[in-house]
Scaffold this motif. Structure first.
Motif, PDB file in Angstrom:
ATOM      1  N   UNK A  53       0.823  -1.210   0.000  1.00  0.00           N
ATOM      2  CA  UNK A  53       0.000   0.000   0.000  1.00  0.00           C
ATOM      3  C   UNK A  53       0.846   1.244   0.000  1.00  0.00           C
ATOM      4  N   UNK A  84      -5.289   3.370   9.128  1.00  0.00           N
ATOM      5  CA  UNK A  84      -5.062   2.705   7.846  1.00  0.00           C
ATOM      6  C   UNK A  84      -3.600   2.321   7.765  1.00  0.00           C
ATOM      7  N   UNK A  95      -5.956  -4.352   7.531  1.00  0.00           N
ATOM      8  CA  UNK A  95      -5.497  -3.234   6.694  1.00  0.00           C
ATOM      9  C   UNK A  95      -6.096  -1.906   7.141  1.00  0.00           C
ATOM     10  N   UNK A  96      -7.364  -1.938   7.585  1.00  0.00           N
ATOM     11  CA  UNK A  96      -8.015  -0.682   7.973  1.00  0.00           C
ATOM     12  C   UNK A  96      -8.951  -0.899   9.159  1.00  0.00           C
ATOM     13  N   UNK A 125      -4.973   6.297  -1.260  1.00  0.00           N
ATOM     14  CA  UNK A 125      -4.220   5.054  -1.050  1.00  0.00           C
ATOM     15  C   UNK A 125      -4.263   4.260  -2.352  1.00  0.00           C
ATOM     16  N   UNK A 127      -3.289   0.236  -3.881  1.00  0.00           N
ATOM     17  CA  UNK A 127      -2.869  -1.131  -3.574  1.00  0.00           C
ATOM     18  C   UNK A 127      -2.188  -1.755  -4.790  1.00  0.00           C
TER      19      UNK A 127
ATOM     20  N   UNK B  80      -8.198   6.000  -6.552  1.00  0.00           N
ATOM     21  CA  UNK B  80      -7.713   5.465  -5.280  1.00  0.00           C
ATOM     22  C   UNK B  80      -8.316   4.085  -4.996  1.00  0.00           C
ATOM     23  N   UNK B  81      -7.551   3.257  -4.287  1.00  0.00           N
ATOM     24  CA  UNK B  81      -7.997   1.878  -4.032  1.00  0.00           C
ATOM     25  C   UNK B  81      -7.676   1.427  -2.602  1.00  0.00           C
ATOM     26  N   UNK B  82      -7.839   2.337  -1.642  1.00  0.00           N
ATOM     27  CA  UNK B  82      -7.553   1.964  -0.253  1.00  0.00           C
ATOM     28  C   UNK B  82      -8.693   1.202   0.393  1.00  0.00           C
ATOM     29  N   UNK B  83      -8.572   1.018   1.694  1.00  0.00           N
ATOM     30  CA  UNK B  83      -9.634   0.369   2.476  1.00  0.00           C
ATOM     31  C   UNK B  83      -9.550  -1.134   2.519  1.00  0.00           C
TER      32      UNK B  83
END
Lengths: 154, 83
Positions: A53, A84, A95-96, A125, A127, B80-83
């Motif tokens: 990440x 996060x 991860x979160x 963020x 990935x 974005x691709x977080x979480x």
């Protein structure tokens, strides 16, 4: 509390931090995101061996603070914790964390869901998945965009 | 002006961050993209399909039509691709 970190987190500890000595809280709703062991992409080997990440330091915190503010304007929330993780993670890793405390449960449920939906579409963020077929940046999901949009209709 | 690149835009351009002087004829992000693309090589590749590129101006999401000045911080990245 907003935190971007490489280290793992402990939800028991985080719960204690926001609830101890805070007897006005009626309920706490937590969402914990985990690294899946399979990729959504088409290909022969979808098994994920690791995920890395990356984020935009500064903007990440700014966007998460905006999302928390928006949730607090919509619902009466007592405490909000957003953690996060960044760096290299393995399947099964946390991860979160989004943890929302409120006087009443519906605000906690809705607040956590709202924060998670906007985190997915607004927080910078990215990935990168490593599978048997190679390394690939994860693509945006239209379902995530839809999840965030549903809050606009209400 | 500080320009930042993240995820595959960083890989394609080969840099994470640079300081540039805004050319006189560039007034918005679309113009800046054109200027960067003209460098060729990895920059041309990174911006070959701008429908895949998202932009932040001073750490806020904006459209490519946003006006810019020399003191701004611009960032280019994929969705974005977080979480």
């Amino acid at each position: 509390m907003i935190q971007v970190q490489a280290e793992d987190f402990d939800i028991g500890q985080e719960l204690k931090k926001i609830s101890s000595g805070n007897d006005g809280i009626g309920g706490v709703c937590s969402f914990i995101g985990l690294v899946r062991d399979f990729s959504g992409q088409q290909g022969e080997d979808k098994k994920i061996s690791s995920m890395t990440l990356e984020h935009y330091p500064g903007m990440t915190e700014k966007q998460l603070a905006k999302i928390e503010d928006a949730a607090r304007q919509r619902w009466e929330l007592s405490e909000v914790t957003i953690i996060h993780r960044i760096g290299r993670l393995a399947p099964g890793d946390q991860i979160v964390l989004v943890m929302v405390a409120a006087v009443h449960r519906n605000a906690a449920f809705d607040g956590a869901s709202f924060i998670m939906d906007f985190l997915k579409t607004q927080a910078p963020f990215w990935k990168k998945e490593e599978t048997g077929s190679g390394v690939k940046w994860v693509e945006e999901k239209s379902s995530d965009v839809g999840s965030a949009q549903r809050w606009e209709k209400k | 002006m500080k320009v930042l690149y993240f995820a595959w835009l960083k890989e394609k351009t080969g840099i994470g961050e640079e300081d540039i002087s805004l050319p006189e004829n560039v007034t918005d992000i679309e113009g800046l993209i054109g200027f960067l693309k003209n460098r060729g090589g990895g920059f041309e590749k990174a911006f070959s399909d701008t429908s895949l590129v998202r932009v932040a101006l001073n750490m806020e999401h904006v459209q490519v039509s946003a006006a810019i000045k020399d003191s701004d911080e611009i960032a280019f990245f994929p969705p974005v691709t977080g979480g």
